[in-house]
Design an enzyme around this catalytic site. Structure first.
Site, PDB file in Angstrom:
ATOM      1  N   CYS A   1      37.565  35.569  40.312  1.00  0.00           N
ATOM      2  CA  CYS A   1      36.771  34.541  39.638  1.00  0.00           C
ATOM      3  C   CYS A   1      35.789  33.899  40.616  1.00  0.00           C
ATOM      4  O   CYS A   1      34.793  34.510  40.967  1.00  0.00           O
ATOM      5  CB  CYS A   1      37.679  33.517  38.955  1.00  0.00           C
ATOM      6  SG  CYS A   1      36.798  32.500  37.737  1.00  0.00           S
TER       7      CYS A   1
ATOM      8  N   HIS B   1      40.933  36.799  35.577  1.00  0.00           N
ATOM      9  CA  HIS B   1      42.125  36.311  36.280  1.00  0.00           C
ATOM     10  C   HIS B   1      43.301  37.256  36.049  1.00  0.00           C
ATOM     11  O   HIS B   1      44.099  37.051  35.131  1.00  0.00           O
ATOM     12  CB  HIS B   1      42.491  34.906  35.804  1.00  0.00           C
ATOM     13  CG  HIS B   1      41.621  33.833  36.359  1.00  0.00           C
ATOM     14  ND1 HIS B   1      41.881  33.202  37.561  1.00  0.00           N
ATOM     15  CD2 HIS B   1      40.470  33.285  35.877  1.00  0.00           C
ATOM     16  CE1 HIS B   1      40.937  32.307  37.797  1.00  0.00           C
ATOM     17  NE2 HIS B   1      40.068  32.335  36.798  1.00  0.00           N
TER      18      HIS B   1
ATOM     19  N   GLU C   1      45.907  37.316  37.655  1.00  0.00           N
ATOM     20  CA  GLU C   1      47.131  36.574  37.972  1.00  0.00           C
ATOM     21  C   GLU C   1      47.574  35.649  36.849  1.00  0.00           C
ATOM     22  O   GLU C   1      48.634  34.997  36.950  1.00  0.00           O
ATOM     23  CB  GLU C   1      46.933  35.778  39.274  1.00  0.00           C
ATOM     24  CG  GLU C   1      46.190  34.462  39.155  1.00  0.00           C
ATOM     25  CD  GLU C   1      44.674  34.560  39.053  1.00  0.00           C
ATOM     26  OE1 GLU C   1      44.006  33.570  39.386  1.00  0.00           O
ATOM     27  OE2 GLU C   1      44.165  35.611  38.615  1.00  0.00           O
TER      28      GLU C   1
END
Length: 248
Positions: A120, A221, A223
């Site tokens: 990001c 993202h 994660e």
């Protein structure tokens, strides 16, 4: 990975202190924690570092011995770093010292050939570090972030298409992915040596990689807990293989 001592992965975030926004702070801990856990599963010894808190010189010193670097998401980059102007829609808080420090780490990675992954904001840091620009706002009704909701609901799922010839597509084993994103800016003009390798349906650049160096950025993202597959593990595993090649 070989040897008894695991190689060091420097995980670089903007700041560890967000007293003015506890909800955002707690959400960041989830994202960073998931990244650390996935990196350790991939064989890394992780060092967590905050660019704003350390400053440029200390961050460079702390990352000097890292076998690879991950630059995490966070606040908007100061427009002064890429020739932009302030006053744009949805402008967020800026951390100029974090910008300078992360940009310096990214530039040194490029100079040394150190494997680097940007997520990001980190993806945008890579582009700006190598002379690129940013689209300052994608608009109120873009499909890349839920606005006006609690921070833990800001992620929105959407599809991306990857360049089949890219190292990223090989690493992820796919040409099409569903990803989680929460951004209102994107890569504009590409930095030196970079190429776009993934796009959203509206044409927004969703990933970049260097043509000759082990440098990759993803705008989404991997994660986030809502990610539908092991994108983060695949990215960190690929980073480990790049670190092995760089050390050989």
């Amino acid at each position: 990975m070989q040897g008894h001592v695991s190689p060091m992965l420097a995980l670089v975030e903007v700041t560890r202190f967000r007293e003015d926004d506890q909800a955002y702070h707690e959400y960041v801990q989830i994202l960073v924690g998931r990244t650390i856990a996935a990196a350790e599963r991939a064989g890394w010894r992780v060092t967590r570092l905050a660019a704003h808190d350390l400053g440029t010189d200390a961050l460079l010193a702390s990352t000097d011995g890292a076998s690879a670097v991950v630059i995490m998401g966070g606040a908007d980059i100061d427009p002064a770093q890429y020739g932009g102007t302030t006053g744009y829609r949805a402008e967020g808080q800026h951390f100029p010292e974090a910008d300078r420090a992360q940009l310096a780490v990214a530039r040194r990675a490029a100079e040394r050939g150190t494997p680097l992954l940007g997520i990001c904001r980190g993806h945008q840091i890579i582009n700006v570090a190598l002379g690129g620009t940013l689209v300052q706002d994608l608009g109120e009704h873009s499909a890349h972030r839920n606005e006006g909701v609690p921070v833990d609901e800001s992620m929105t799922p959407h599809e991306v298409e990857l360049d089949a010839s890219s190292a990223l597509a090989f690493r992820l084993g796919a040409r099409h992915l569903q990803v989680q994103s929460a951004h209102h800016q994107s890569v504009g003009e590409l930095g030196e040596g970079l190429r776009a390798v993934a796009w959203a349906s509206d044409g927004t650049v969703e990933a970049i990689e260097h043509r000759t160096l082990p440098i990759t950025g993803v705008q989404w993202h991997p994660e986030d807990p809502g990610t539908v597959d092991d994108q983060l593990g695949l990215l960190l595993g690929g980073l480990a293989r790049e670190a092995e090649r760089a050390a050989a």
